[in-house]
Design a protein around this motif. Sequence first.
Motif, PDB file in Angstrom:
ATOM      1  N   TYR A  91      -9.813 -12.645   2.714  1.00  0.00           N
ATOM      2  CA  TYR A  91      -8.831 -11.604   2.606  1.00  0.00           C
ATOM      3  C   TYR A  91      -9.274 -10.328   1.593  1.00  0.00           C
ATOM      4  O   TYR A  91      -8.910  -9.185   1.969  1.00  0.00           O
ATOM      5  CB  TYR A  91      -7.250 -11.897   2.572  1.00  0.00           C
ATOM      6  N   GLY A  92     -10.015 -10.493   0.746  1.00  0.00           N
ATOM      7  CA  GLY A  92     -10.312  -9.623  -0.307  1.00  0.00           C
ATOM      8  C   GLY A  92      -9.396  -8.929  -0.966  1.00  0.00           C
ATOM      9  O   GLY A  92      -8.223  -9.533  -1.225  1.00  0.00           O
ATOM     10  N   ASP A  93      -9.381  -7.540  -1.356  1.00  0.00           N
ATOM     11  CA  ASP A  93      -8.283  -7.024  -2.101  1.00  0.00           C
ATOM     12  C   ASP A  93      -7.366  -6.342  -1.036  1.00  0.00           C
ATOM     13  O   ASP A  93      -7.710  -6.396   0.122  1.00  0.00           O
ATOM     14  CB  ASP A  93      -8.831  -5.996  -3.113  1.00  0.00           C
ATOM     15  N   PHE A  94      -6.386  -5.686  -1.542  1.00  0.00           N
ATOM     16  CA  PHE A  94      -5.347  -5.040  -0.532  1.00  0.00           C
ATOM     17  C   PHE A  94      -5.753  -4.316   0.349  1.00  0.00           C
ATOM     18  O   PHE A  94      -5.679  -3.947   1.547  1.00  0.00           O
ATOM     19  CB  PHE A  94      -4.291  -4.685  -1.325  1.00  0.00           C
ATOM     20  N   ARG A 158     -11.570   2.007  -3.173  1.00  0.00           N
ATOM     21  CA  ARG A 158     -11.397   0.557  -2.636  1.00  0.00           C
ATOM     22  C   ARG A 158     -11.126   0.828  -1.040  1.00  0.00           C
ATOM     23  O   ARG A 158     -11.461  -0.220  -0.169  1.00  0.00           O
ATOM     24  CB  ARG A 158     -10.051   0.116  -3.193  1.00  0.00           C
ATOM     25  N   MET A 159     -10.294   1.699  -0.517  1.00  0.00           N
ATOM     26  CA  MET A 159     -10.132   1.845   0.783  1.00  0.00           C
ATOM     27  C   MET A 159     -11.424   2.208   1.600  1.00  0.00           C
ATOM     28  O   MET A 159     -11.634   1.548   2.812  1.00  0.00           O
ATOM     29  CB  MET A 159      -8.911   3.154   1.061  1.00  0.00           C
ATOM     30  N   GLN A 160     -12.308   2.977   1.074  1.00  0.00           N
ATOM     31  CA  GLN A 160     -13.437   3.521   1.644  1.00  0.00           C
ATOM     32  C   GLN A 160     -13.996   2.250   1.669  1.00  0.00           C
ATOM     33  O   GLN A 160     -14.892   1.796   2.903  1.00  0.00           O
ATOM     34  CB  GLN A 160     -14.204   4.265   0.908  1.00  0.00           C
TER      35      GLN A 160
ATOM     36  N   VAL B 300      -2.357  -0.265  -6.416  1.00  0.00           N
ATOM     37  CA  VAL B 300      -1.655   0.037  -5.234  1.00  0.00           C
ATOM     38  C   VAL B 300      -0.307   0.915  -5.400  1.00  0.00           C
ATOM     39  O   VAL B 300      -0.151   1.800  -4.631  1.00  0.00           O
ATOM     40  CB  VAL B 300      -1.522  -1.459  -4.562  1.00  0.00           C
ATOM     41  N   ARG B 301       0.366   0.425  -6.417  1.00  0.00           N
ATOM     42  CA  ARG B 301       1.576   1.225  -6.904  1.00  0.00           C
ATOM     43  C   ARG B 301       1.275   2.508  -7.138  1.00  0.00           C
ATOM     44  O   ARG B 301       1.965   3.484  -6.932  1.00  0.00           O
ATOM     45  CB  ARG B 301       2.331   0.355  -7.761  1.00  0.00           C
ATOM     46  N   GLU B 302       0.032   2.618  -7.973  1.00  0.00           N
ATOM     47  CA  GLU B 302      -0.237   3.912  -8.594  1.00  0.00           C
ATOM     48  C   GLU B 302      -0.723   4.962  -7.483  1.00  0.00           C
ATOM     49  O   GLU B 302      -0.238   6.154  -7.378  1.00  0.00           O
ATOM     50  CB  GLU B 302      -1.398   3.890  -9.667  1.00  0.00           C
ATOM     51  N   ALA B 303      -1.319   4.482  -6.688  1.00  0.00           N
ATOM     52  CA  ALA B 303      -1.729   5.065  -5.411  1.00  0.00           C
ATOM     53  C   ALA B 303      -0.581   5.568  -4.648  1.00  0.00           C
ATOM     54  O   ALA B 303      -0.323   6.606  -4.201  1.00  0.00           O
ATOM     55  CB  ALA B 303      -2.725   4.367  -4.376  1.00  0.00           C
ATOM     56  N   ALA B 304       0.232   4.794  -4.413  1.00  0.00           N
ATOM     57  CA  ALA B 304       1.453   4.932  -3.478  1.00  0.00           C
ATOM     58  C   ALA B 304       2.335   6.226  -4.388  1.00  0.00           C
ATOM     59  O   ALA B 304       2.702   7.138  -3.635  1.00  0.00           O
ATOM     60  CB  ALA B 304       2.379   3.830  -3.218  1.00  0.00           C
ATOM     61  N   GLU B 305       2.394   6.066  -5.478  1.00  0.00           N
ATOM     62  CA  GLU B 305       3.066   7.179  -6.374  1.00  0.00           C
ATOM     63  C   GLU B 305       2.299   8.327  -6.260  1.00  0.00           C
ATOM     64  O   GLU B 305       2.833   9.624  -6.193  1.00  0.00           O
ATOM     65  CB  GLU B 305       3.219   6.645  -7.786  1.00  0.00           C
ATOM     66  N   ALA B 306       1.003   8.353  -6.561  1.00  0.00           N
ATOM     67  CA  ALA B 306       0.257   9.378  -6.308  1.00  0.00           C
ATOM     68  C   ALA B 306       0.360  10.449  -5.066  1.00  0.00           C
ATOM     69  O   ALA B 306       0.606  11.461  -5.063  1.00  0.00           O
ATOM     70  CB  ALA B 306      -1.115   9.439  -6.700  1.00  0.00           C
ATOM     71  N   TYR B 307       0.362   9.426  -4.201  1.00  0.00           N
ATOM     72  CA  TYR B 307       0.155  10.022  -2.467  1.00  0.00           C
ATOM     73  C   TYR B 307       1.873  10.658  -2.407  1.00  0.00           C
ATOM     74  O   TYR B 307       1.693  11.742  -1.900  1.00  0.00           O
ATOM     75  CB  TYR B 307       0.061   8.831  -1.597  1.00  0.00           C
ATOM     76  N   ARG B 308       2.815  10.078  -2.757  1.00  0.00           N
ATOM     77  CA  ARG B 308       4.234  10.592  -2.671  1.00  0.00           C
ATOM     78  C   ARG B 308       4.304  11.978  -3.480  1.00  0.00           C
ATOM     79  O   ARG B 308       4.619  12.846  -2.895  1.00  0.00           O
ATOM     80  CB  ARG B 308       5.207   9.546  -3.189  1.00  0.00           C
ATOM     81  N   ALA B 309       3.653  11.871  -4.572  1.00  0.00           N
ATOM     82  CA  ALA B 309       3.743  13.055  -5.370  1.00  0.00           C
ATOM     83  C   ALA B 309       3.088  14.337  -4.830  1.00  0.00           C
ATOM     84  O   ALA B 309       3.472  15.560  -4.551  1.00  0.00           O
ATOM     85  CB  ALA B 309       3.214  12.796  -6.810  1.00  0.00           C
ATOM     86  N   LYS B 310       1.820  13.952  -4.171  1.00  0.00           N
ATOM     87  CA  LYS B 310       0.939  15.170  -3.492  1.00  0.00           C
ATOM     88  C   LYS B 310       1.752  15.511  -2.311  1.00  0.00           C
ATOM     89  O   LYS B 310       1.826  16.882  -2.201  1.00  0.00           O
ATOM     90  CB  LYS B 310      -0.377  14.232  -3.078  1.00  0.00           C
ATOM     91  N   LYS B 311       2.466  14.739  -1.639  1.00  0.00           N
ATOM     92  CA  LYS B 311       3.121  15.073  -0.423  1.00  0.00           C
ATOM     93  C   LYS B 311       4.414  16.066  -0.658  1.00  0.00           C
ATOM     94  O   LYS B 311       4.710  16.958  -0.368  1.00  0.00           O
ATOM     95  CB  LYS B 311       3.718  14.054   0.569  1.00  0.00           C
TER      96      LYS B 311
END
Lengths: 250, 318
Positions: A91-94, A158-160, B300-311
Amino acid sequence: MTQQQALYKYCLRLGDNALVQSYRLSEWCSNGPILEEDLALTNFALDMTGRAQALLTYAGKIDGNNKTDDDLAYRRGEREFYNILMHELPYGDFANTIARLFYSATFEYLFFSGLMNSTDETLAAIAAKSIKEVKYHMAHATDWVLRLGDGTEESHRRMQNGISENWMFTGEMFEMDEVETLLAGVSVVVSEIKAKWLSQVSKVMAEATLTLPTDTYMQTGGRNGIHTEYLGHILSEMQYLQRAYPTATW
Amino acid sequence: MEKTDTVLEEMLKNFEEKINRGDAIEPKDKMPDGYRKHLIRQMSQHAHSEVIGMQPEGNWITRAPSLRAKQILLAKIQDEGGHGLYLYSAAETLGISRSELINQLHTGKAKYSNIFNYPTLNWADIGAIGWLVDGAAIVNQVSLQRTSYGPYSRAMVRICKEESFHQRQGYEIMAKMMAGTKEQQEMAQDAMNRWWWPSLMMFGPHDGDSPHTGDAFKWKIKRHSNDELRHKFIDKTVQQAEVIGLTIPDKDLKWNEAKGHYDHGAINWDEFYRTINGNGPCNRQRLAHHIKVHNEGAWVREAAEAYRAKKEKAIFNN
Ligand SMILES: [Fe+2]
Ligand SMILES: [Fe+2]
């Protein structure tokens, strides 16, 4: 190949896709980046295990050898599994898991929409139930592709990676052979949904500031029982109790 | 100074009157610091237990022996995670954030139920957890449905419904295995032997040795004593074991006609305290895993937060 054999194999392919995909997603239990994701991913795994059960039960009936869903899930070897390769990869990373879920749920949404019109009533009914679940899987995966793609530098990278690494495993979703041809009206003509899939995937990629891979080489084999090295390990774990205690019922 | 004292006294008087009337305390109500602290400790320990408990049960998801068993287990573990979320939210009404609560877990300030420091070694352990561990938890939680803090009591009402499913499903696994092959019966008895005593320990020390009991009773957070609840659990479980042919691993277990409950043998409190204090079979493994996963998920949590802030920014700029 008879019509009956074709239908048997068609159900195994669909059932194994659900079963093996659910196996990998269930590995996220206690491993998610936030509790909500543990729950979401294992909930999808639960949906897929239910779908696998329905499809393998039906396969057992078609085969006519009194095989149950569990016989088919727990007593077949690697070469008799027909899922596509993408589902069996670690499954790798998220982001990797999300990329894969995004590819497959977008496909499954189109696929089960088509299968709802199957002339086979059992498959049409399974599709009607699955479509509700898959719609949600797709929305969830899409949402994360956007957030990770357009989140931070690290999440974008990571997503890319996830998108690129899994790309060569997407071709198998659109393969067709004798099985589908023999089952005209029953099966979905997947070559016809490819364009829609690609357009949806491209649209989301663009919004997520991600780049669609351009390499054209596609892996193949799972649908005919030629797998990656990973499947054997999945089966040895999944089938352990049934194989170690063959006379027991659970 | 004097004025503050009067205000405080008045507040305490109101609070205690409310408690004595049997009214629920709600988040906006004034409450003594000790009450708030006691609840945060207890509710966060409860929430963490639900979450850490996902580890030993999750250990068998990929090896569940049938498609049906796998679905039941997946659904059960999701329920437990859901309980965790629900309890974290309830605890947040006391003015502490989920990330603070998790931080307290990681630093060892907050605990989780000791029972999850034991390993799941065969499939029957999944049955034993559902039947015994959820069974013991229910006894405790049913009593907490009437606890004085509103959000906690409402969480318990909701959670209890699901726990009784878990208990039945766990018992079903045990019954099935006891009706199965010799090896299955051995697995079931082995699981029983390993989980029985830790399940009894879940109710905590004997009433005379329980450090937090006094205030908890006065404030009606706790309504039944540890020993009372432990006996309730034993009494309902002994017969269930007999029906399917399992032996309770306690040679001193005896029906006490005069008291109307079972007397049990001596609990190994050395093991209990050793495990609570960090030296159980899985303490380090459970906590290290939670910390590792939490740290690995930070991006992941940082990305979600950054995305939310951008929007959000985009909305205000348009
Ligand atoms: Fe729970
Ligand atoms: Fe439970």
